[in-house]
Write a protein that holds these residues in place. Structure first.
Motif, short mmCIF file in Angstrom:
data_model
loop_
_atom_site.label_atom_id
_atom_site.label_comp_id
_atom_site.label_asym_id
_atom_site.label_seq_id
_atom_site.Cartn_x
_atom_site.Cartn_y
_atom_site.Cartn_z
N VAL A 142 0.86 -1.18 0.00
CA VAL A 142 0.00 0.00 0.00
C VAL A 142 0.90 1.23 0.00
CG1 VAL A 142 -1.62 1.39 1.34
CG2 VAL A 142 -2.00 -1.06 1.12
N PHE A 143 0.61 2.16 -0.92
CA PHE A 143 1.33 3.42 -0.97
C PHE A 143 0.38 4.52 -0.54
CE2 PHE A 143 3.02 7.07 -3.62
CZ PHE A 143 4.17 7.26 -2.85
N VAL A 144 0.79 5.30 0.45
CA VAL A 144 -0.01 6.41 0.95
C VAL A 144 0.57 7.70 0.38
CG1 VAL A 144 -0.93 7.58 2.99
CG2 VAL A 144 -0.46 5.12 3.06
N THR A 145 -0.20 8.37 -0.47
CA THR A 145 0.30 9.52 -1.20
C THR A 145 -0.52 10.77 -0.92
OG1 THR A 145 0.87 10.38 -3.41
CG2 THR A 145 -1.10 9.01 -3.24
N GLU A 146 0.09 11.91 -1.12
CA GLU A 146 -0.63 13.18 -1.17
C GLU A 146 -1.20 13.37 -2.57
OE1 GLU A 146 1.19 16.69 -2.31
OE2 GLU A 146 3.25 16.01 -1.96
N ALA A 147 -2.03 14.41 -2.74
CA ALA A 147 -2.52 14.77 -4.08
C ALA A 147 -2.74 16.28 -4.15
CB ALA A 147 -3.81 14.02 -4.40
N THR A 148 -1.80 17.04 -3.59
CA THR A 148 -1.93 18.50 -3.57
C THR A 148 -2.21 19.04 -4.97
OG1 THR A 148 -0.44 18.65 -1.67
CG2 THR A 148 -0.78 20.66 -2.95
N PHE A 149 -1.45 18.56 -5.95
CA PHE A 149 -1.63 19.00 -7.33
C PHE A 149 -2.17 17.86 -8.19
CE2 PHE A 149 1.52 22.06 -5.69
CZ PHE A 149 0.79 23.22 -5.91
N GLY A 150 -3.18 17.20 -7.67
CA GLY A 150 -3.75 16.04 -8.31
C GLY A 150 -4.79 16.35 -9.37
N LEU A 151 -4.45 17.20 -10.33
CA LEU A 151 -5.29 17.48 -11.49
C LEU A 151 -4.39 17.58 -12.72
CD1 LEU A 151 -7.78 20.23 -10.20
CD2 LEU A 151 -8.35 17.87 -10.80
N PRO A 152 -4.88 17.16 -13.89
CA PRO A 152 -4.03 17.19 -15.09
C PRO A 152 -3.52 18.56 -15.46
CG PRO A 152 -5.94 15.78 -15.44
CD PRO A 152 -6.17 16.48 -14.13
N VAL A 153 -4.17 19.64 -15.02
CA VAL A 153 -3.71 20.98 -15.35
C VAL A 153 -2.36 21.29 -14.71
CG1 VAL A 153 -4.86 22.11 -13.39
CG2 VAL A 153 -4.42 23.42 -15.48
N PHE A 154 -2.03 20.58 -13.63
CA PHE A 154 -0.79 20.86 -12.91
C PHE A 154 0.35 20.00 -13.46
CE2 PHE A 154 -3.98 22.14 -9.69
CZ PHE A 154 -3.62 23.47 -9.59
N ARG A 155 1.12 20.63 -14.34
CA ARG A 155 2.34 20.02 -14.86
C ARG A 155 3.44 21.04 -14.68
NH1 ARG A 155 -1.63 17.32 -18.24
NH2 ARG A 155 -1.15 15.08 -18.27
N HIS A 156 4.31 20.80 -13.70
CA HIS A 156 5.31 21.80 -13.31
C HIS A 156 6.42 21.91 -14.36
CE1 HIS A 156 3.12 21.67 -9.67
NE2 HIS A 156 3.80 20.72 -9.06
N PRO A 157 6.78 23.12 -14.74
CA PRO A 157 7.88 23.30 -15.70
C PRO A 157 9.23 23.09 -15.03
CG PRO A 157 7.08 25.42 -14.96
CD PRO A 157 6.17 24.39 -14.35
N ASP A 158 10.28 23.14 -15.83
CA ASP A 158 11.64 23.05 -15.34
C ASP A 158 11.91 24.26 -14.43
OD1 ASP A 158 14.37 23.05 -14.91
OD2 ASP A 158 14.91 22.90 -17.02
N PRO A 159 12.27 24.04 -13.16
CA PRO A 159 12.50 25.19 -12.27
C PRO A 159 13.63 26.09 -12.74
CG PRO A 159 13.21 23.14 -11.24
CD PRO A 159 12.47 22.76 -12.46
#
Length: 345
Positions: free
Chosen positions: A136-153
Protein backbone atom coordinates in the motif's frame (compact mmCIF):
# COMPACT_ATOMS: atom_id res chain seq x y z
CA UNK A 1 0.39 -11.94 5.30
CA UNK A 2 -1.93 -9.34 6.86
CA UNK A 3 -3.30 -6.58 4.67
CA UNK A 4 -2.09 -3.14 5.85
CA UNK A 5 -5.63 -2.01 6.60
CA UNK A 6 -5.72 -4.61 9.39
CA UNK A 7 -2.85 -2.95 11.23
CA UNK A 8 -2.87 0.67 10.02
CA UNK A 9 -5.98 2.61 11.00
CA UNK A 10 -7.26 6.08 10.15
CA UNK A 11 -8.25 7.90 13.34
CA UNK A 12 -9.31 11.49 14.08
CA UNK A 13 -5.69 12.06 15.15
CA UNK A 14 -4.21 10.59 11.97
CA UNK A 15 -2.68 7.33 10.74
CA UNK A 16 -2.15 4.89 13.61
CA UNK A 17 0.09 1.81 13.46
CA UNK A 18 -1.51 -0.56 15.93
CA UNK A 19 1.25 -3.19 16.47
CA UNK A 20 3.88 -0.48 17.08
CA UNK A 21 1.46 1.78 18.99
CA UNK A 22 2.47 4.99 17.20
CA UNK A 23 1.10 7.62 14.86
CA UNK A 24 2.51 8.95 11.59
CA UNK A 25 2.27 12.74 11.28
CA UNK A 26 -0.49 13.00 13.89
CA UNK A 27 -2.65 16.11 13.92
CA UNK A 28 -2.35 16.62 17.66
CA UNK A 29 -0.01 15.69 20.50
CA UNK A 30 0.38 11.94 21.11
CA UNK A 31 2.63 9.64 23.11
CA UNK A 32 4.64 8.36 20.11
CA UNK A 33 4.89 10.00 16.71
CA UNK A 34 6.87 9.55 13.51
CA UNK A 35 7.16 12.92 11.76
CA UNK A 36 7.84 12.93 8.02
CA UNK A 37 9.03 16.55 7.74
CA UNK A 38 8.97 19.93 9.42
CA UNK A 39 5.95 21.68 7.87
CA UNK A 40 3.35 22.63 10.44
CA UNK A 41 0.56 20.43 9.05
CA UNK A 42 2.77 17.37 9.64
CA UNK A 43 4.94 18.38 12.58
CA UNK A 44 2.89 19.29 15.65
CA UNK A 45 4.18 20.33 19.06
CA UNK A 46 3.78 18.51 22.33
CA UNK A 47 4.47 14.83 21.52
CA UNK A 48 6.02 12.76 24.27
CA UNK A 49 8.36 10.94 21.85
CA UNK A 50 9.24 11.88 18.27
CA UNK A 51 11.05 9.79 15.66
CA UNK A 52 12.32 11.69 12.59
CA UNK A 53 15.44 12.50 10.61
CA UNK A 54 18.16 14.59 12.20
CA UNK A 55 17.23 17.53 9.99
CA UNK A 56 13.51 17.35 10.73
CA UNK A 57 14.16 17.27 14.47
CA UNK A 58 16.42 20.33 14.13
CA UNK A 59 13.73 22.13 12.12
CA UNK A 60 11.09 21.27 14.72
CA UNK A 61 13.27 22.66 17.51
CA UNK A 62 13.91 25.83 15.52
CA UNK A 63 10.24 26.40 14.76
CA UNK A 64 8.62 25.23 18.01
CA UNK A 65 11.33 25.56 20.60
CA UNK A 66 13.25 22.65 22.09
CA UNK A 67 10.72 22.23 24.88
CA UNK A 68 7.80 21.69 22.46
CA UNK A 69 9.45 19.56 19.76
CA UNK A 70 9.01 16.32 21.69
CA UNK A 71 9.94 15.36 25.25
CA UNK A 72 12.07 12.59 23.72
CA UNK A 73 13.58 13.03 20.25
CA UNK A 74 15.05 10.05 18.43
CA UNK A 75 16.87 10.64 15.13
CA UNK A 76 16.84 7.91 12.51
CA UNK A 77 19.30 7.96 9.62
CA UNK A 78 18.03 7.27 6.08
CA UNK A 79 17.50 3.53 5.55
CA UNK A 80 18.42 2.69 9.15
CA UNK A 81 16.06 0.02 10.52
CA UNK A 82 14.36 0.39 13.89
CA UNK A 83 12.24 -2.44 15.27
CA UNK A 84 9.27 -1.56 17.48
CA UNK A 85 7.13 -4.49 18.61
CA UNK A 86 8.13 -6.52 15.52
CA UNK A 87 7.38 -3.61 13.18
CA UNK A 88 10.40 -2.60 11.10
CA UNK A 89 10.56 1.15 10.57
CA UNK A 90 12.71 2.92 7.97
CA UNK A 91 12.88 6.53 6.80
CA UNK A 92 13.58 7.00 3.09
CA UNK A 93 14.11 10.39 1.37
CA UNK A 94 10.98 12.08 0.04
CA UNK A 95 12.57 14.96 -1.88
CA UNK A 96 10.14 17.54 -0.44
CA UNK A 97 12.30 19.72 1.84
CA UNK A 98 15.48 19.21 3.85
CA UNK A 99 15.08 16.14 6.06
CA UNK A 100 11.76 15.05 4.54
CA UNK A 101 11.21 11.31 4.60
CA UNK A 102 8.80 8.61 3.61
CA UNK A 103 7.87 6.25 6.43
CA UNK A 104 8.33 2.59 5.47
CA UNK A 105 6.62 0.10 7.79
CA UNK A 106 7.05 -3.68 7.50
CA UNK A 107 5.08 -6.14 9.64
CA UNK A 108 4.71 -9.88 9.10
CA UNK A 109 5.56 -9.67 5.40
CA UNK A 110 3.26 -6.71 4.73
CA UNK A 111 4.60 -3.29 3.77
CA UNK A 112 3.06 0.17 3.71
CA UNK A 113 4.87 3.33 2.63
CA UNK A 114 3.58 6.68 3.89
CA UNK A 115 5.03 9.30 1.58
CA UNK A 116 4.32 12.44 3.56
CA UNK A 117 4.68 15.25 1.03
CA UNK A 118 7.09 14.69 -1.85
CA UNK A 119 8.34 15.86 -5.22
CA UNK A 120 10.26 14.20 -8.04
CA UNK A 121 12.06 17.24 -9.46
CA UNK A 122 15.72 17.61 -8.50
CA UNK A 123 16.36 19.96 -5.60
CA UNK A 124 19.88 21.08 -4.58
CA UNK A 125 18.77 21.53 -0.96
CA UNK A 126 17.52 18.03 -0.12
CA UNK A 127 17.98 14.35 -0.91
CA UNK A 128 15.95 13.06 -3.89
CA UNK A 129 12.83 10.90 -3.59
CA UNK A 130 13.43 7.16 -3.59
CA UNK A 131 10.67 4.82 -4.77
CA UNK A 132 10.07 1.85 -2.45
CA UNK A 133 7.94 -1.09 -3.72
CA UNK A 134 5.10 -1.79 -1.30
CA UNK A 135 1.67 -3.33 -0.79
CA UNK A 136 0.00 0.00 0.00
CA UNK A 137 1.33 3.42 -0.97
CA UNK A 138 -0.01 6.41 0.95
CA UNK A 139 0.30 9.52 -1.20
CA UNK A 140 -0.63 13.18 -1.17
CA UNK A 141 -2.52 14.77 -4.08
CA UNK A 142 -1.93 18.50 -3.57
CA UNK A 143 -1.63 19.00 -7.33
CA UNK A 144 -3.75 16.04 -8.31
CA UNK A 145 -5.29 17.48 -11.49
CA UNK A 146 -4.03 17.19 -15.09
CA UNK A 147 -3.71 20.98 -15.35
CA UNK A 148 -0.79 20.86 -12.91
CA UNK A 149 2.34 20.02 -14.86
CA UNK A 150 5.31 21.80 -13.31
CA UNK A 151 7.88 23.30 -15.70
CA UNK A 152 11.64 23.05 -15.34
CA UNK A 153 12.50 25.19 -12.27
CA UNK A 154 15.72 26.38 -13.91
CA UNK A 155 13.61 27.83 -16.74
CA UNK A 156 11.46 29.68 -14.19
CA UNK A 157 14.60 31.10 -12.56
CA UNK A 158 15.78 32.18 -16.02
CA UNK A 159 12.50 34.11 -16.40
CA UNK A 160 13.19 35.85 -13.09
CA UNK A 161 16.71 36.81 -14.13
CA UNK A 162 15.41 38.09 -17.47
CA UNK A 163 12.94 40.32 -15.62
CA UNK A 164 15.76 41.67 -13.45
CA UNK A 165 17.69 42.63 -16.60
CA UNK A 166 14.59 44.20 -18.11
CA UNK A 167 13.78 46.27 -15.01
CA UNK A 168 17.14 47.22 -13.46
CA UNK A 169 15.58 50.13 -11.53
CA UNK A 170 13.01 47.94 -9.76
CA UNK A 171 13.35 45.58 -6.83
CA UNK A 172 11.96 42.06 -7.30
CA UNK A 173 10.15 40.84 -4.19
CA UNK A 174 9.33 37.12 -4.23
CA UNK A 175 6.73 35.52 -1.99
CA UNK A 176 8.08 32.21 -0.71
CA UNK A 177 7.26 29.75 2.02
CA UNK A 178 9.79 29.98 4.86
CA UNK A 179 10.69 26.28 4.99
CA UNK A 180 11.90 24.66 1.79
CA UNK A 181 10.80 27.06 -0.93
CA UNK A 182 12.98 29.98 0.16
CA UNK A 183 16.11 27.86 0.43
CA UNK A 184 15.44 25.97 -2.80
CA UNK A 185 14.93 29.17 -4.78
CA UNK A 186 18.11 30.68 -3.32
CA UNK A 187 20.07 27.56 -4.32
CA UNK A 188 18.57 27.62 -7.82
CA UNK A 189 19.55 31.27 -8.22
CA UNK A 190 23.10 30.49 -7.13
CA UNK A 191 23.26 27.65 -9.63
CA UNK A 192 22.08 30.05 -12.34
CA UNK A 193 25.00 32.38 -11.56
CA UNK A 194 23.37 34.98 -9.29
CA UNK A 195 26.23 35.67 -6.88
CA UNK A 196 25.00 39.01 -5.55
CA UNK A 197 23.46 39.30 -2.08
CA UNK A 198 19.90 38.08 -1.69
CA UNK A 199 17.87 40.10 0.79
CA UNK A 200 15.48 38.43 3.20
CA UNK A 201 12.51 39.42 5.32
CA UNK A 202 13.28 38.71 8.96
CA UNK A 203 10.80 35.81 9.03
CA UNK A 204 13.06 33.83 6.66
CA UNK A 205 16.45 34.37 8.29
CA UNK A 206 16.38 31.72 11.04
CA UNK A 207 15.57 28.76 8.78
CA UNK A 208 18.09 29.87 6.16
CA UNK A 209 20.76 29.97 8.87
CA UNK A 210 19.66 26.50 10.01
CA UNK A 211 19.95 25.12 6.47
CA UNK A 212 23.53 26.38 6.34
CA UNK A 213 24.29 24.86 9.74
CA UNK A 214 22.97 21.57 8.35
CA UNK A 215 25.31 21.70 5.38
CA UNK A 216 23.32 23.51 2.66
CA UNK A 217 25.30 26.54 1.38
CA UNK A 218 23.16 29.52 0.38
CA UNK A 219 25.69 32.29 -0.20
CA UNK A 220 25.45 35.94 0.82
CA UNK A 221 22.11 36.54 2.55
CA UNK A 222 21.27 39.88 4.15
CA UNK A 223 18.33 41.40 5.99
CA UNK A 224 16.40 44.08 4.16
CA UNK A 225 17.86 47.36 5.45
CA UNK A 226 15.79 50.04 7.12
CA UNK A 227 15.42 53.38 5.31
CA UNK A 228 18.24 55.74 6.17
CA UNK A 229 15.91 58.73 6.43
CA UNK A 230 12.59 58.93 8.20
CA UNK A 231 9.74 58.82 5.74
CA UNK A 232 11.97 57.55 2.95
CA UNK A 233 10.02 55.10 0.81
CA UNK A 234 10.38 53.36 -2.51
CA UNK A 235 14.12 53.81 -2.72
CA UNK A 236 15.74 50.62 -1.48
CA UNK A 237 17.34 47.71 -3.34
CA UNK A 238 16.74 48.67 -6.95
CA UNK A 239 17.84 45.80 -9.18
CA UNK A 240 18.05 43.38 -6.24
CA UNK A 241 16.15 40.26 -5.15
CA UNK A 242 14.15 40.27 -1.92
CA UNK A 243 12.39 37.21 -0.53
CA UNK A 244 9.56 37.44 1.97
CA UNK A 245 6.44 35.64 3.14
CA UNK A 246 3.67 36.43 0.62
CA UNK A 247 1.69 38.25 3.29
CA UNK A 248 4.52 40.81 3.58
CA UNK A 249 4.21 41.96 -0.02
CA UNK A 250 1.12 44.06 0.75
CA UNK A 251 2.34 45.59 4.02
CA UNK A 252 4.05 48.91 4.78
CA UNK A 253 7.29 46.92 5.13
CA UNK A 254 7.39 46.47 1.34
CA UNK A 255 6.88 50.16 0.63
CA UNK A 256 10.53 50.88 1.38
CA UNK A 257 11.50 48.91 -1.76
CA UNK A 258 12.18 50.48 -5.13
CA UNK A 259 9.01 50.10 -7.27
CA UNK A 260 8.83 46.36 -6.50
CA UNK A 261 7.94 43.74 -9.08
CA UNK A 262 5.74 41.37 -7.09
CA UNK A 263 6.54 37.70 -7.68
CA UNK A 264 5.40 34.42 -6.17
CA UNK A 265 7.10 31.02 -6.34
CA UNK A 266 4.44 28.33 -6.03
CA UNK A 267 2.86 25.47 -7.91
CA UNK A 268 -0.39 27.40 -7.68
CA UNK A 269 1.02 30.00 -10.05
CA UNK A 270 0.09 27.59 -12.85
CA UNK A 271 -3.44 28.97 -12.34
CA UNK A 272 -3.07 32.41 -13.86
CA UNK A 273 -6.34 33.64 -12.38
CA UNK A 274 -4.89 33.11 -8.89
CA UNK A 275 -1.81 35.09 -9.78
CA UNK A 276 -3.87 37.93 -11.23
CA UNK A 277 -6.25 38.02 -8.27
CA UNK A 278 -3.27 38.24 -5.89
CA UNK A 279 -1.64 41.06 -7.85
CA UNK A 280 1.34 38.93 -8.86
CA UNK A 281 3.23 40.48 -11.78
CA UNK A 282 5.70 37.63 -12.24
CA UNK A 283 4.30 34.19 -11.33
CA UNK A 284 7.00 31.54 -10.96
CA UNK A 285 5.72 27.97 -11.18
CA UNK A 286 8.11 26.34 -8.71
CA UNK A 287 6.59 23.67 -6.49
CA UNK A 288 7.85 21.37 -3.76
CA UNK A 289 5.06 18.86 -4.47
CA UNK A 290 4.67 16.24 -7.19
CA UNK A 291 2.63 17.34 -10.19
CA UNK A 292 -0.02 15.25 -11.94
CA UNK A 293 2.39 13.28 -14.12
CA UNK A 294 4.77 12.59 -11.25
CA UNK A 295 1.96 11.45 -8.96
CA UNK A 296 0.88 8.88 -11.55
CA UNK A 297 4.47 7.87 -12.38
CA UNK A 298 5.32 7.41 -8.70
CA UNK A 299 2.29 5.23 -8.04
CA UNK A 300 3.29 3.08 -11.02
CA UNK A 301 6.93 2.92 -9.91
CA UNK A 302 6.20 1.67 -6.40
CA UNK A 303 3.92 -0.97 -7.99
CA UNK A 304 1.49 -0.96 -5.08
CA UNK A 305 -1.80 -2.69 -5.89
CA UNK A 306 -3.52 -0.26 -3.52
CA UNK A 307 -3.06 3.50 -3.00
CA UNK A 308 -4.43 5.60 -0.15
CA UNK A 309 -4.67 9.37 -0.68
CA UNK A 310 -4.26 11.66 2.31
CA UNK A 311 -5.35 15.08 1.01
CA UNK A 312 -5.59 17.32 -2.04
CA UNK A 313 -7.51 16.39 -5.18
CA UNK A 314 -8.01 12.82 -4.06
CA UNK A 315 -11.09 12.36 -6.27
CA UNK A 316 -9.24 12.97 -9.54
CA UNK A 317 -6.20 10.91 -8.59
CA UNK A 318 -8.32 8.01 -7.33
CA UNK A 319 -10.32 8.02 -10.58
CA UNK A 320 -7.14 7.96 -12.70
CA UNK A 321 -5.57 5.17 -10.64
CA UNK A 322 -8.74 3.07 -10.75
CA UNK A 323 -8.63 3.32 -14.54
CA UNK A 324 -5.13 1.84 -14.37
CA UNK A 325 -6.27 -1.14 -12.33
CA UNK A 326 -5.11 0.17 -8.94
CA UNK A 327 -7.41 0.14 -5.93
CA UNK A 328 -7.51 3.71 -4.62
CA UNK A 329 -9.32 5.43 -1.80
CA UNK A 330 -9.30 8.78 -0.04
CA UNK A 331 -8.42 8.93 3.65
CA UNK A 332 -9.67 12.48 4.28
CA UNK A 333 -7.12 13.04 7.02
CA UNK A 334 -8.07 15.86 9.37
CA UNK A 335 -5.77 18.85 9.69
CA UNK A 336 -3.75 18.46 6.51
CA UNK A 337 -3.34 21.94 5.15
CA UNK A 338 -1.50 23.12 2.11
CA UNK A 339 1.65 25.08 2.79
CA UNK A 340 1.72 26.11 -0.87
CA UNK A 341 -1.62 27.91 -0.78
CA UNK A 342 -1.21 31.43 -2.17
CA UNK A 343 -1.67 33.04 1.24
CA UNK A 344 1.13 30.92 2.71
CA UNK A 345 3.42 30.15 -0.23
Amino acid sequence: MPHPDTWIRVTPTGLYCEPADLFIDPGRAVDRAIVSHGHADHARPGHRAVLATVETLAIMRARMGADRAGDSQQPLAPHEVLRVNDVEIRLVPAGHVLGSAQVVLDWRGSRIVVSGDYKRQADPTCAPFEAVPCDVFVTEATFGLPVFRHPDPDAEVARLLASLRLFPDRCHIIGVYALGKAQRLIALLRRAGWDRPIYLHGALMALCRLYEELGVPLGDLRPVPAPQKRGQAGALLAGEIVMAPPSAEATPWARRLADPVTCSASGWMRVRQRAKASGIELPLVISDHADWDDLLATCAEVAAPEVWITHGRDDALAHALTGRGVRARALHLVGRGDEEAPEAA
